[in-house]
Design a protein around this motif. Structure first.
Motif, PDB file in Angstrom:
ATOM      1  N   SER A   1      -1.989  -5.313  -4.374  1.00  0.00           N
ATOM      2  CA  SER A   1      -1.451  -4.471  -5.439  1.00  0.00           C
ATOM      3  C   SER A   1      -0.711  -5.398  -6.399  1.00  0.00           C
ATOM      4  CB  SER A   1      -0.441  -3.460  -4.907  1.00  0.00           C
ATOM      5  OG  SER A   1      -1.043  -2.629  -3.978  1.00  0.00           O
TER       6      SER A   1
ATOM      7  N   SER B   1       0.083   0.278  -6.404  1.00  0.00           N
ATOM      8  CA  SER B   1      -0.647   1.298  -5.647  1.00  0.00           C
ATOM      9  C   SER B   1       0.215   2.512  -5.319  1.00  0.00           C
ATOM     10  CB  SER B   1      -1.205   0.718  -4.363  1.00  0.00           C
ATOM     11  OG  SER B   1      -2.209  -0.210  -4.637  1.00  0.00           O
TER      12      SER B   1
ATOM     13  N   GLY C   1      -3.234  -2.220  -0.587  1.00  0.00           N
ATOM     14  CA  GLY C   1      -3.160  -1.285  -1.702  1.00  0.00           C
ATOM     15  C   GLY C   1      -4.394  -0.416  -1.832  1.00  0.00           C
TER      16      GLY C   1
END
Lengths: 172, 410
Positions: B235, B246, B336
């Motif tokens: 992420s 995320s 993520g």
């Protein structure tokens, strides 16, 4: 922790670094410390801390960054670049910072000596009769110095400060 | 019978959307690729300690039972949408269903089929169930290779393989894309050693371990004494092409850590983070409570490698300006959300993808850019379970509006 004098900071410094080729990623840093944890120099010399150098550049501590000798410690191993999630490309940022330091005539004496050796001999150390005789004995061809090539690359000039950007630099 | 809405994906979004539509009197068909409904959430554990932690995992069972009871919802598992064509204002959909299954009444769980199956993951136990399932995506028959080894070896005759897909043609007035997300693949991060270093797992795997029961029952063996969580794996990472937050991982990790602390008070817990992002109401209070018994370290590790005894060792830059190498029994990579390629069959030029690769939507958040096609849930962008449900409710209202308008002939 040493105090930072806000009056001495140069707010334009980070933009100048980011303008340099390779310096573009500087402003994307999150300060996650992954680069510092991957750096092979940092455990040896605490002053060379990639995250701190970025922070100093972003704060505008131009004098402390460019005049320091630790910015020349980077081993260019690209370890920091490999782990950085934000794609700061710190090794390239380091080149940008070093180029700026050279423009500001902040080159450490060791590097200046290397430059003059390169200009004079075309290599970083002199190859004399002694070395070439030894090479001849073991059947290697002699080394010919091509100093003239480097004479073109490194013209005779003293490294001058770039007058456009140096106003805040030596006043303090 | 003609249904009004085709819902692609039977996860929490698809199910809640079907229920909301059913409440509005709109009939729907849910098409789900897996052999069961529920999607990712079916593997998530309830994260309540003494009190509810509002993770939302229980909403799935709630919606499942509601949808099962609803009369105007068709559930199609092990099915995929093969083609979609515009037909006036309506759409014509060709659905392929291939329902290979293991009959649970006959199966005595001997495990012979698991041993002989040539494809890893084609036969599997989901976290919520002790029964075996056949994954129609991975089974060799799905790619046209004839294989009935499992059916031949089964002493109970419990394996029912369906070689040919059943084709179902249906006409619908609107389509809702609820295909959800894929978890980030941490093997891209070579330095984090997944799955090379033993003890390094993803947050989804930890979630299903906790859903199944405890650490002993999992393949992991014994209960770990120390667990580290690493946030933002995939992420806010432009290098992996995921330059967005995320939104769920901080909450997931903190809830998982508190659940573990509650079940096993002796386990030491550490969370490595860049910064904690909060998207939920009153999350700061959860964070405050977590900080009392979980060690938060603001540093991204540069590397995870295996020590001599085979435990993961995390290399990071400590608060005292020195390099630290900490040994843990288990390291959890908090992965993520990445967009799942919805491979929507048929071409609809209005459909687009946003900068991050999720299905694009109009200002109202659910219009996918083609009249009659809607998008809801994590297919449109990273969302938590409750955010998916509220997005589905929004989508239901917009679908109702659209159907009313087309009915009037506007």
């Amino acid at each position: 922790m040493p105090k930072i004098n806000l009056n001495e900071l140069d707010p334009e410094f980070k933009h100048r670094v980011a303008e340099q080729p390779g310096g573009e990623g500087l402003k994307a840093c999150f300060g996650c410390k992954a680069c510092t944890a991957a750096c092979p120099i940092q455990p040896i010399d605490k002053r060379y801390d990639p995250r701190k150098i970025i922070r100093m550049a972003l704060l505008g501590m131009k004098k402390q960054v460019l005049e320091s000798d630790f910015i020349w410690l980077c081993s260019s191993c690209y370890g920091c670049q490999e782990v950085c999630p934000q794609n700061v490309r710190f090794t390239e940022v380091m080149y940008a910072i070093k180029n700026l330091a050279a423009q500001e005539a902040c080159i450490p004496p060791g590097l200046t000596a290397q430059r003059s050796l390169l200009k004079k001999h075309g290599r970083l150390y002199e190859v004399g009769e002694f070395e070439n005789e030894k090479r001849l004995k073991i059947g290697l061809p002699p080394i010919i110095e091509h100093a003239e090539d480097f004479d073109v690359l490194l013209p005779d000039q003293t490294v001058e400060k770039d007058p456009g950007h140096s106003s805040t630099f030596h006043n303090s | 019978m003609k249904k009004e809405t085709l819902i692609i994906g039977g996860g929490i979004t698809g199910l809640s959307l079907a229920w909301e539509l059913s409440c509005l009197g709109i009939s729907s068909t849910i098409v789900e690729k897996a052999p069961f409904m529920g999607g990712h959430v079916s593997n998530f554990a309830c994260k309540a300690t003494q009190t509810c932690q509002k993770c939302g995992a229980c909403q799935l069972e709630d919606y499942l039972s509601k949808v099962h009871k609803a009369e105007n919802v068709d559930l199609m598992v092990s099915s995929t949408v093969d083609s979609l064509t515009q037909n006036g204002r309506d759409f014509k959909a060709m659905i392929l269903q291939r329902k290979s299954m293991i009959v649970s009444d006959k199966c005595d769980d001997c495990g012979l089929c698991l041993k002989v199956c040539p494809v890893e993951g084609a036969l599997f136990y989901p976290a919520f169930d002790s029964r075996l399932y056949i994954s129609n995506e991975k089974c060799l028959n799905s790619i046209g290779v004839h294989c009935e080894i499992c059916a031949q070896i089964c002493p109970q005759g419990a394996v029912e393989l369906q070689e040919k897909s059943r084709e179902v043609e249906t006409e619908v007035a609107s389509i809702a894309i609820c295909t959800g997300f894929s978890p980030y693949d941490p093997t891209q991060k070579l330095k984090f050693g997944y799955p090379r270093v033993p003890g390094v797992i993803t947050s989804l795997e930890l979630d299903s371990i906790l859903r199944t029961g405890n650490f002993q029952s999992a393949a992991f063996g014994e209960t770990p004494k120390s667990i580290a969580f690493i946030q933002c794996v995939g992420s806010r990472d432009p290098r992996s092409g995921t330059n967005y937050c995320s939104q769920i991982c901080c909450g997931v990790s903190i809830r998982l850590a508190r659940l573990i602390k509650n079940r096993y008070p002796d386990i030491n817990l550490t969370i490595f983070y860049m910064d904690i992002q909060t998207f939920e109401r009153e999350f700061d209070r959860t964070l405050d409570r977590a900080q009392s018994d979980i060690n938060f370290i603001r540093a991204m590790p540069s590397e995870i490698h295996s020590d001599e005894d085979g435990f993961p060792r995390v290399v990071y830059h400590g608060g005292d300006e020195t390099r630290q190498m900490a040994l843990f029994d288990m390291v959890v990579l908090s992965v993520g959300i990445v967009p799942r390629d919805p491979d929507l069959p048929g071409s609809f030029p209005g459909l687009w993808k946003n900068r991050d690769g999720f299905i694009g939507s109009d200002d109202n958040g659910v219009d996918a850019g083609h009249p009659g096609i809607f998008v809801a849930g994590a297919a449109q962008g990273p969302k938590s379970i409750s955010a998916c449900v509220s997005h589905a409710i929004l989508a239901a209202s917009q679908i109702k509006r659209y159907l009313d308008r087309t009915m009037r002939g506007e």
